[in-house]
Design an enzyme around this catalytic site. Structure first.
Site, PDB file in Angstrom:
ATOM      1  CG  PHE A  52      -1.817   1.244   1.220  1.00  0.00           C
ATOM      2  CD1 PHE A  52      -2.990   1.249   0.491  1.00  0.00           C
ATOM      3  CD2 PHE A  52      -1.465   2.389   1.904  1.00  0.00           C
ATOM      4  CE1 PHE A  52      -3.805   2.368   0.458  1.00  0.00           C
ATOM      5  CE2 PHE A  52      -2.263   3.513   1.880  1.00  0.00           C
ATOM      6  CZ  PHE A  52      -3.440   3.495   1.148  1.00  0.00           C
ATOM      7  CB  CYS A  53       1.951   3.456  -2.536  1.00  0.00           C
ATOM      8  SG  CYS A  53       3.025   4.868  -2.782  1.00  0.00           S
ATOM      9  N   PRO A  54       1.204   5.162   0.460  1.00  0.00           N
ATOM     10  CG  PRO A  54       2.454   5.949   2.259  1.00  0.00           C
ATOM     11  CD  PRO A  54       2.303   4.777   1.339  1.00  0.00           C
TER      12      PRO A  54
ATOM     13  CB  ALA B 200      -4.112   7.810  -1.572  1.00  0.00           C
ATOM     14  CG  ASN B 201      -4.929   2.509  -5.414  1.00  0.00           C
ATOM     15  OD1 ASN B 201      -5.497   1.652  -4.752  1.00  0.00           O
ATOM     16  ND2 ASN B 201      -5.129   2.662  -6.704  1.00  0.00           N
TER      17      ASN B 201
END
Length: 178
Positions: free
Chosen positions: A17-19, A22-23
């Site tokens: 999950f990549c902040p 945001a996905n």
């Protein structure tokens, strides 16, 4: 596929999950994530290269914000380069970030067994095919350009599938808008 707690979805070929975006990064958007890292690195490196002569010859002077921009761009360049190197390694070995940690553990377990057994990643197709799984069969100069192409199919082919000639990558027509 893995279950992502943040989005509450099952994600095919989940990486993380990549902040920043945001996905969840997975099969459908891994290429776009890598291209974002690549082009952001190029942008930061460009800023550093353009500001280096000014900072070197004129120093900080009254324009302190130039030094802040320079240090920030330099720092981001280093971090992005490390991310790019790690993900290039992951692609070259046919792994996701999650697979990397699982495979690390599997190798350690295999080494502890009697006879020092080795363990191989079943999804490692060789460097070229691994990169084709992410970017398709386009020339690298076209593959790094932004596009709306879908990723090549199938997402999870194994070396055994290719050896038995059961699978061939299917690339979408890059000029067709879907």
């Amino acid at each position: 596929a893995h279950y992502d707690n943040v989005s509450g979805m099952i994600v095919l070929n989940m990486d993380h999950f990549c902040p920043w975006v945001a996905n969840t990064i997975g099969y459908a958007n891994y290429r776009y994530f890598l291209l974002m890292l690549f082009w952001t690195f190029i942008g930061c490196a460009y800023v550093v290269l353009m500001l280096t002569p000014r900072v070197y010859y004129y120093g900080v002077g009254p324009k302190f914000f130039i030094l802040i921009i320079y240090v920030t761009a330099f720092s981001f360049s280093i971090v992005l380069l490390m991310f790019l190197a790690f993900h290039s390694f992951l692609i070259s070995t046919g792994q996701t970030t999650i697979d990397f940690w699982v495979n690390l553990r599997q190798r350690a377990i295999a080494k502890r067994q009697k006879g020092g057994a080795s363990w191989e990643n079943p999804f490692d197709l060789g460097v070229r095919r691994n990169w084709e799984q992410v970017f398709g069969r386009l020339h690298w100069t076209r593959a790094i350009l932004p596009s709306i192409r879908r990723p090549p199919w199938p997402p999870y082919a194994t070396k055994q599938d290719f050896d038995n000639e059961q699978v061939e990558f299917y690339d979408q027509d890059p000029h067709k808008i879907v």
